[in-house]
Write an enzyme that holds these catalytic residues in place. Sequence first.
Site, short mmCIF file in Angstrom:
data_model
loop_
_atom_site.label_atom_id
_atom_site.label_comp_id
_atom_site.label_asym_id
_atom_site.label_seq_id
_atom_site.Cartn_x
_atom_site.Cartn_y
_atom_site.Cartn_z
CD GLU A 76 -3.06 -1.25 1.98
OE1 GLU A 76 -3.03 -0.29 2.87
OE2 GLU A 76 -4.17 -2.01 1.88
CD GLU A 120 -4.03 -5.61 2.97
OE1 GLU A 120 -4.86 -4.81 3.31
OE2 GLU A 120 -2.74 -5.78 3.34
#
Length: 350
Positions: free
Chosen positions: A163, A272
Amino acid sequence: MIASVISSLALAGLAAARVQYLGVSIAGGDFGCTINGSCPLSSSQLPLGSGFGGDGEAQMQHFTKDNTMNIFRLPVSWQFLVNNTLGGPLNTANLASYDRLVQSCLSTGASCILDIHNYARWNGGIIGQSPSGPTDADFISLWTQLATKYAKSPNLLFELMNEPHDLSLAVWSTTLQKAITAIRTAGATQPILLPGTNFSSAAQLLPSGSGDALLKLTNPDGSTDNLLVALHKFLDEDNSGTHSECVTNNTIAFGEVATFLRNAGRKAIVTETGAAPGNPLCVVYFCEQNAFINSNPDVFLGLVSWGAGSFNTDYLLSQTPFWEGGRFVDHPLMAQCVVGTWIGSTAGGR
Ligand SMILES: *[C@@H]1O[C@H](CO)[C@@H](O)[C@H](O)[C@H]1NC(C)=O
Ligand SMILES: *[C@@H]1O[C@H](CO)[C@@H](O)[C@H](O)[C@H]1NC(C)=O
Ligand SMILES: *[C@@H]1O[C@H](CO)[C@@H](O)[C@H](O)[C@H]1NC(C)=O
Ligand SMILES: *[C@@H]1O[C@H](CO)[C@@H](O)[C@H](O)[C@H]1NC(C)=O
């Protein structure tokens, strides 16, 4: 004759209408990491059972045997692997602990994703973009050492970074290119999962320009073999995975990404995604989302949900199985929307 050939082809098509890889993050090695890339070692809880965190090893055995899962993602902090020495060697003892998790994952027969859970940062500094570091060389050093250690382990995938956000995408792309080149130069040919900015959000892949930037990255020989896009997406209002309300099934976002990848002849893995098990609308949306991902297996290679490992069973997005009567019992959300949409999808789809 022709009809029977067509119908068996159609059946083969239907049977393949699900992603190749299904699994869950076995989290804990990332605990304490905040989005500024600070990861206090005292908060790390590798899921290695007693003395560490949850029993991720037993969970992976359960998930593979009882749910036929075949991939796990193993988050860990950069700080843990080098024992807080930026640019330094992998710490022997800490690497041994992480490797124990990696080997127990591999021993289930599943594929395993190494995930450096640092948001493209180290203690507030952005890789290659902050005067005080971390530098690209620090990051390349980490991946060169990991690639060298694991070059001979075929069932691994390397998610270069968890991320990235709030950075220059142009500069980040050059950092990623250096990491790919370093990994291949170290002799590792495994899949590399490439994270775009905006927390690798599937909904932001195209608007942010990450999609175009990531697809331009190449192996040293100019090919794009085993270079995959890493996608994350939650279902709450700000895509943070911190709310118990779900607002979308994400099929518009994943649909646009699917078209983009298909046109480019490229693939992604959803590494995710998750939703709150206690919320009925979340169950509906999460099942719809995952069924949609499974119906596009030509571009989505896998789906990895979030998260199990050291999470308690009452964490908002927990998929850590309950231990009841001497056996693991899955959260209904995982049973229905992660495993159910995958196993069930063999009967339908495109
Ligand atoms: C990590 O570094 C600290 C501080 O230098 C040291 O006390 C500790 O023993 C190291 N841990 C390992 C596992 O080597
Ligand atoms: C990172 O964020 C955490 C939590 O908000 C904060 O405690 C810490 O001071 C921050 N670290 C840096 C280097 O900015
Ligand atoms: C995506 O990232 C860019 C650059 O950091 C930022 O300006 C933008 O607001 C982000 N978009 C969303 C939807 O968070
Ligand atoms: C996703 O949600 C939209 C809007 O509610 C709906 O039209 C669509 O059918 C849903 N997608 C799936 C795959 O169920």
